[in-house]
Design a protein around this motif. Structure first.
Motif, mmCIF file in Angstrom:
data_model
loop_
_atom_site.group_PDB
_atom_site.id
_atom_site.type_symbol
_atom_site.label_atom_id
_atom_site.label_comp_id
_atom_site.label_asym_id
_atom_site.label_seq_id
_atom_site.Cartn_x
_atom_site.Cartn_y
_atom_site.Cartn_z
ATOM 1 N N VAL A 62 0.833 -1.204 0.000
ATOM 2 C CA VAL A 62 0.000 0.000 0.000
ATOM 3 C C VAL A 62 0.868 1.256 0.000
ATOM 4 N N LYS A 63 1.984 1.230 0.689
ATOM 5 C CA LYS A 63 2.858 2.405 0.731
ATOM 6 C C LYS A 63 3.377 2.740 -0.669
ATOM 7 N N SER A 64 3.762 1.740 -1.437
ATOM 8 C CA SER A 64 4.251 2.032 -2.788
ATOM 9 C C SER A 64 3.115 2.533 -3.681
ATOM 10 N N LEU A 65 1.895 2.041 -3.472
ATOM 11 C CA LEU A 65 0.753 2.583 -4.224
ATOM 12 C C LEU A 65 0.488 4.034 -3.825
ATOM 13 N N SER A 66 0.706 4.360 -2.554
ATOM 14 C CA SER A 66 0.537 5.744 -2.088
ATOM 15 C C SER A 66 1.496 6.670 -2.824
ATOM 16 N N ALA A 67 2.742 6.237 -2.942
ATOM 17 C CA ALA A 67 3.741 7.051 -3.638
ATOM 18 C C ALA A 67 3.369 7.223 -5.107
ATOM 19 N N ILE A 68 2.862 6.173 -5.716
ATOM 20 C CA ILE A 68 2.460 6.261 -7.126
ATOM 21 C C ILE A 68 1.287 7.231 -7.270
ATOM 22 N N ALA A 69 0.314 7.143 -6.390
ATOM 23 C CA ALA A 69 -0.834 8.063 -6.440
ATOM 24 C C ALA A 69 -0.370 9.508 -6.290
ATOM 25 N N LEU A 70 0.577 9.743 -5.392
ATOM 26 C CA LEU A 70 1.108 11.097 -5.223
ATOM 27 C C LEU A 70 1.857 11.561 -6.467
ATOM 28 N N ARG A 71 2.641 10.696 -7.088
ATOM 29 C CA ARG A 71 3.384 11.080 -8.291
ATOM 30 C C ARG A 71 2.433 11.415 -9.449
ATOM 31 N N ILE A 72 1.336 10.685 -9.538
ATOM 32 C CA ILE A 72 0.330 10.999 -10.561
ATOM 33 C C ILE A 72 -0.248 12.388 -10.297
ATOM 34 N N ALA A 73 -0.527 12.691 -9.042
ATOM 35 C CA ALA A 73 -1.067 14.004 -8.674
ATOM 36 C C ALA A 73 -0.046 15.111 -8.943
ATOM 37 N N VAL A 74 1.224 14.863 -8.652
ATOM 38 C CA VAL A 74 2.284 15.849 -8.945
ATOM 39 C C VAL A 74 2.308 16.151 -10.434
ATOM 40 N N ALA A 75 2.237 15.117 -11.251
ATOM 41 C CA ALA A 75 2.252 15.311 -12.704
ATOM 42 C C ALA A 75 1.041 16.127 -13.162
ATOM 43 N N LYS A 76 -0.121 15.861 -12.583
ATOM 44 C CA LYS A 76 -1.338 16.619 -12.942
ATOM 45 C C LYS A 76 -1.186 18.080 -12.532
ATOM 46 N N ALA A 77 -0.632 18.340 -11.361
ATOM 47 C CA ALA A 77 -0.420 19.727 -10.918
ATOM 48 C C ALA A 77 0.533 20.440 -11.873
ATOM 49 N N LYS A 78 1.573 19.740 -12.301
ATOM 50 C CA LYS A 78 2.561 20.341 -13.198
ATOM 51 C C LYS A 78 1.943 20.675 -14.559
ATOM 52 N N THR A 79 1.190 19.746 -15.129
ATOM 53 C CA THR A 79 0.584 20.019 -16.440
ATOM 54 C C THR A 79 -0.499 21.088 -16.339
ATOM 55 N N THR A 80 -1.193 21.149 -15.215
ATOM 56 C CA THR A 80 -2.222 22.173 -15.032
ATOM 57 C C THR A 80 -1.586 23.547 -14.867
ATOM 58 N N ALA A 81 -0.453 23.621 -14.172
ATOM 59 C CA ALA A 81 0.271 24.893 -14.056
ATOM 60 C C ALA A 81 0.707 25.379 -15.436
ATOM 61 N N ALA A 82 1.209 24.471 -16.255
ATOM 62 C CA ALA A 82 1.630 24.836 -17.614
ATOM 63 C C ALA A 82 0.427 25.287 -18.450
#
Length: 183
Positions: A62-82
């Motif tokens: 579950v911890k590794s899935l948590s990190a993956i979910a966060l990385r997906i969210a980071v990518a979405k924040a980055k593309t939305t900022a752009a």
């Protein structure tokens, strides 16, 4: 003495079986995703989001899935900022829209930074702080729409921007729900 070898095989078999009972193998990734997502507020979204990242198929816990979910969210924040930056540069409406989109871009950059802090907290197994950082990212994202309406009364908030805001909110909610399973 004829029973001596049968006791030996019984104890030998018992020794072989004991480690597998004490340490069951990790569930297959698909099962791990389904089990983890079943404890979130939006099962279908959670499964779709995690499966969109190939790393989730190699997740061990579950911890590794948590990190993956966060990385997906980071990518979405980055593309939305752009995306918000491009709207600010190309805005033909009033200067207030350009300013609002420029501020939105900054808010989404801040959201990405908060999510990176959440990743750091997750790595340190400080789950409460990870959740606090996720909450901050959600607040940064929601600020964009509110700010736009304040600066541009009567103008419609672009549907594509609203969709991106909603996706980031849902990604953050999913990450929060998964991390909450850790402790």
């Amino acid at each position: 003495m004829a029973s001596s070898p049968s006791y030996f095989f019984f104890f030998f078999f018992l020794l072989l079986l004991t480690p597998s009972l004490a340490f069951p193998p990790p569930p297959p990734s698909s099962t791990l995703i389904q089990t983890t997502c079943s404890l979130t507020s939006n099962y279908d979204f959670c499964v779709a989001a995690l499966r969109s990242d190939p790393r989730s198929l190699r997740a061990k816990d579950v911890k590794s899935l948590s990190a993956i979910a966060l990385r997906i969210a980071v990518a979405k924040a980055k593309t939305t900022a752009a995306y918000a930056t491009s709207l600010a540069k190309n805005a033909t409406e009033v200067a207030a829209s350009r300013s609002a989109f420029g501020t939105c871009a900054e808010k989404y950059k801040n959201a990405g930074e908060a999510l990176r802090w959440a990743l750091g907290s997750l790595a340190q197994e400080n789950y409460d702080y990870a959740c606090v950082h996720i909450g901050a990212a959600q607040e940064y994202a929601s600020t964009c729409g509110r700010l736009f309406f304040r600066r541009n009364p009567g103008m419609a908030f672009p549907a594509a921007m609203a969709k991106r805001e909603d996706e980031l909110q849902r990604l953050c909610g999913t990450a929060f729900d998964i991390i909450s399973q850790l402790g």
